[in-house]
Each structure stands twice: as C-alpha cells, then as structure tokens.
Motif scaffolding. Sequence first.
Motif, short mmCIF file in Angstrom:
data_model
loop_
_atom_site.label_atom_id
_atom_site.label_comp_id
_atom_site.label_asym_id
_atom_site.label_seq_id
_atom_site.Cartn_x
_atom_site.Cartn_y
_atom_site.Cartn_z
N ARG A 192 8.71 -30.72 -2.45
CA ARG A 192 10.13 -30.75 -3.32
C ARG A 192 10.36 -31.72 -3.39
O ARG A 192 10.48 -32.69 -4.32
N GLU A 193 10.32 -32.31 -1.64
CA GLU A 193 11.10 -34.16 -2.20
C GLU A 193 10.34 -34.98 -2.28
O GLU A 193 10.42 -35.73 -3.42
N ASN A 194 8.84 -34.69 -2.23
CA ASN A 194 7.49 -35.63 -3.41
C ASN A 194 8.25 -35.35 -4.62
O ASN A 194 7.42 -36.35 -5.48
N GLN A 195 8.18 -34.32 -4.95
CA GLN A 195 7.94 -34.03 -6.85
C GLN A 195 9.26 -34.87 -6.76
O GLN A 195 9.26 -35.44 -7.78
N ILE A 196 10.36 -34.84 -6.48
CA ILE A 196 11.98 -35.95 -6.37
C ILE A 196 11.19 -37.47 -6.41
O ILE A 196 12.20 -37.72 -7.59
N VAL A 197 10.51 -37.45 -5.52
CA VAL A 197 10.46 -38.42 -5.37
C VAL A 197 9.76 -39.72 -7.17
O VAL A 197 9.89 -40.67 -7.07
N THR A 198 8.89 -38.49 -6.54
CA THR A 198 7.65 -39.12 -8.33
C THR A 198 8.20 -39.09 -9.50
O THR A 198 8.59 -40.42 -9.86
N SER A 204 13.43 -40.44 -14.28
CA SER A 204 14.20 -39.81 -14.89
C SER A 204 15.84 -39.39 -13.21
O SER A 204 15.74 -39.57 -12.61
N THR A 205 16.75 -39.10 -14.50
CA THR A 205 18.74 -38.80 -13.98
C THR A 205 17.69 -37.90 -13.11
O THR A 205 16.92 -36.69 -13.25
N ASP A 206 19.49 -37.48 -12.37
CA ASP A 206 18.96 -36.52 -11.72
C ASP A 206 19.17 -35.19 -12.12
O ASP A 206 18.91 -33.66 -12.00
N ARG A 207 19.93 -35.09 -13.29
CA ARG A 207 20.90 -34.27 -14.52
C ARG A 207 19.38 -33.45 -14.44
O ARG A 207 18.72 -32.73 -15.37
N THR A 208 18.15 -34.30 -15.14
CA THR A 208 16.61 -34.58 -15.89
C THR A 208 16.49 -33.65 -14.80
O THR A 208 15.32 -32.50 -14.83
N ILE A 209 15.96 -33.75 -13.76
CA ILE A 209 15.40 -33.60 -12.22
C ILE A 209 15.59 -32.03 -12.17
O ILE A 209 14.55 -31.41 -12.09
N ALA A 210 16.71 -31.70 -12.43
CA ALA A 210 17.53 -30.67 -11.74
C ALA A 210 16.94 -29.80 -12.76
O ALA A 210 16.73 -28.63 -12.29
N HIS A 211 17.34 -29.97 -14.33
CA HIS A 211 16.74 -28.96 -15.40
C HIS A 211 15.17 -29.53 -14.98
O HIS A 211 15.03 -27.68 -15.57
N ASP A 212 14.31 -30.09 -15.38
CA ASP A 212 13.13 -29.43 -15.08
C ASP A 212 12.75 -28.82 -13.69
O ASP A 212 11.48 -28.41 -14.04
N LEU A 213 13.43 -29.02 -12.65
CA LEU A 213 12.59 -28.28 -11.50
C LEU A 213 13.37 -27.01 -11.41
O LEU A 213 12.99 -26.36 -10.71
N GLY A 214 14.76 -26.73 -12.64
CA GLY A 214 14.91 -25.74 -12.30
C GLY A 214 16.31 -25.07 -11.25
O GLY A 214 16.28 -24.36 -10.67
N ILE A 215 16.54 -26.86 -10.51
CA ILE A 215 17.37 -25.93 -9.63
C ILE A 215 19.09 -26.77 -9.53
O ILE A 215 18.42 -27.67 -11.16
N SER A 216 19.73 -26.93 -9.17
CA SER A 216 20.72 -27.43 -9.41
C SER A 216 21.32 -28.70 -8.83
O SER A 216 20.42 -29.63 -7.95
N TYR A 217 22.28 -29.50 -10.08
CA TYR A 217 21.98 -31.20 -9.80
C TYR A 217 22.55 -31.44 -8.54
O TYR A 217 22.04 -32.41 -7.62
N TRP A 218 23.16 -30.53 -7.47
CA TRP A 218 23.90 -31.35 -6.42
C TRP A 218 22.45 -30.42 -5.13
O TRP A 218 22.51 -31.21 -4.60
N THR A 219 21.43 -29.66 -5.51
CA THR A 219 20.58 -29.63 -4.59
C THR A 219 19.99 -30.69 -5.17
O THR A 219 19.09 -31.31 -4.01
N VAL A 220 19.35 -31.67 -6.56
CA VAL A 220 19.11 -32.59 -5.82
C VAL A 220 19.45 -34.09 -5.38
O VAL A 220 19.12 -34.62 -4.69
N ARG A 221 20.69 -33.71 -5.83
CA ARG A 221 20.99 -35.24 -4.71
C ARG A 221 21.39 -34.97 -3.07
O ARG A 221 20.74 -35.92 -2.90
N THR A 222 21.15 -33.38 -2.57
CA THR A 222 21.01 -33.36 -1.15
C THR A 222 19.54 -33.43 -0.90
O THR A 222 19.28 -34.22 0.62
N HIS A 223 18.98 -33.40 -1.62
CA HIS A 223 17.43 -33.64 -1.45
C HIS A 223 16.86 -34.70 -1.11
O HIS A 223 16.16 -35.77 -0.47
N LEU A 224 18.43 -36.28 -2.61
CA LEU A 224 18.12 -37.53 -2.56
C LEU A 224 18.15 -37.50 -1.15
O LEU A 224 17.82 -39.03 -0.21
N ASP A 225 19.29 -37.18 -0.05
CA ASP A 225 20.10 -37.79 0.52
C ASP A 225 18.92 -37.67 2.01
O ASP A 225 18.92 -38.38 2.47
#
Length: 248
Positions: A192-198, A204-225
């Motif tokens: 999942r983290e490698n997906q987000i890195v790609t 892609s913005t964090d909100r676009t990533i959240a939509h594409d992967l079907g997860i919340s914006y804050w989950t994306v932020r946590t993964h990025l941390d």
Amino acid sequence: MAISLSDREVTLLRRVSEGLLQPLRADWLQTAPDLASDLQRLLSMDFIGTTRWNPRTGHYENAACTGRGPDMARVYVEEFQRCDPISPRLRPRRGPTPIYSVINRAELERTRYFNEFLRVYQTTDGIDLHLYDGETNVGDFRFWRAPGGIPVGSREVALLTLLQPVLLCATRSLYNRTSTAVSCGFPQLTSRENQIVTLVARGSTDRTIAHDLGISYWTVRTHLDHIFEKLEIPNRAALIARVHREQA
C-alpha cells in the motif's frame, strides 16, 4: 454438496452476485452497505472482514470490515496478525474452511489472539475463504459470528462454494486495478505504501490518491508519515526526488 435455498436466500444470492460483479471500490464494505448487508444476511453472519496477503512482506494488508468498527481491521493489521494462529493454517486452502476444522477450540481459547482480539470484538466462530488467481493470493474473506450463534458448518461451506467464483472475480478485478498503481518498489515499504509512493511521484494529490485507492484522506496522510519515516526523508518533495533517483 446439495443445498436447499428459500425464496429469500435465492433473492439475496442473486443480489449479492450482481453486486459483486459490478466494479468495486477498495472500501466497498463501507461504501456499498446494501451489498455488504445482503452478504451478511445470506450467510447469517455478524462480521465480514477482508485482507490481502503480501508474500513479499509476509504480512496481511488492506484490511477492511463491516459489522464491527473499522478499528478492528486496523488493530488486526497493526498488532494481532502477528499472533493469529488461524490464518497461516487457512491460507494454503483453496475453498471455504470453518476455522474449527483447522484448530481445536480449546487450543484457540488459550491464545492471546482469542482472548484479547476475537473475544473482545465478539467474533468467536467463523469461516474463511482465501482466493487465488493461479498461484497469486488476490485476497480473502472472513465471515464470523458472535458467541451464542449457530455453529458454522456445512451449510455455510455450501453457500460460499456457490459464491466462490463471483467472490474470486470481484477480488481479482480489485487486485488487478489496485496493483497497476505499483511501479515503485522500496523493500522497506508495504505494498500500500509503495502504491502511494508511485501515485505521489505521478503528481496525484492526497485527495486524488484517497479516491483512487478507496481510502480516506487522513489514511493517505498517515501512510505518507510512515513512508517519510521509513525512507528517512523530510517531505513530499524529497520523496519525489528519491523516486526519480531510484528510477534513473
């Protein structure tokens, strides 16, 4: 195995099959509540969970659930999969398998997994289905009941055997869609983290990533941390630069 279905069960089976054959988001257990509810009612289950085994990391990832709070999926991935005595025994199996066919109940009840996880979340009897496309594990389903319910047995096996081709089709499609985002491969990161890195590297913005992967914006932020910490980099710009260096 022959099974007799009531009119209600035939209707539920048809609706579930039709729903699963539509394109699903990764978080469909939450975003398609009618479909999840129909599946629960068809199988008379209190809980449905999904995860995906990552053979590269040796961990279950992308957990989601319905019938219990989302915290259950999170704590399983973060802590309790490490002491789960059931899934390693079920993962090689290619069909629906009641948990007590692979572990003695008395043995399970002596474990931390049972007493600090299953019993806490009121899920003490279940049947799991690990799904494979060839040799690739594309995901799994975990169907569980609260204490005091009718024991899981041959009827649930028969119903899930009927549903298995549809569940495999849906899970394989979701796996293939989400896997196409993975082109970066830092070994210290989860899939999942490698997906987000790609996706970050693609702009892609964090909100676009959240939509594409079907997860919340804050989950994306946590993964990025977590990504920044594991790769020992300070921010998004440094991450993009690191990806470009790796691919050069």
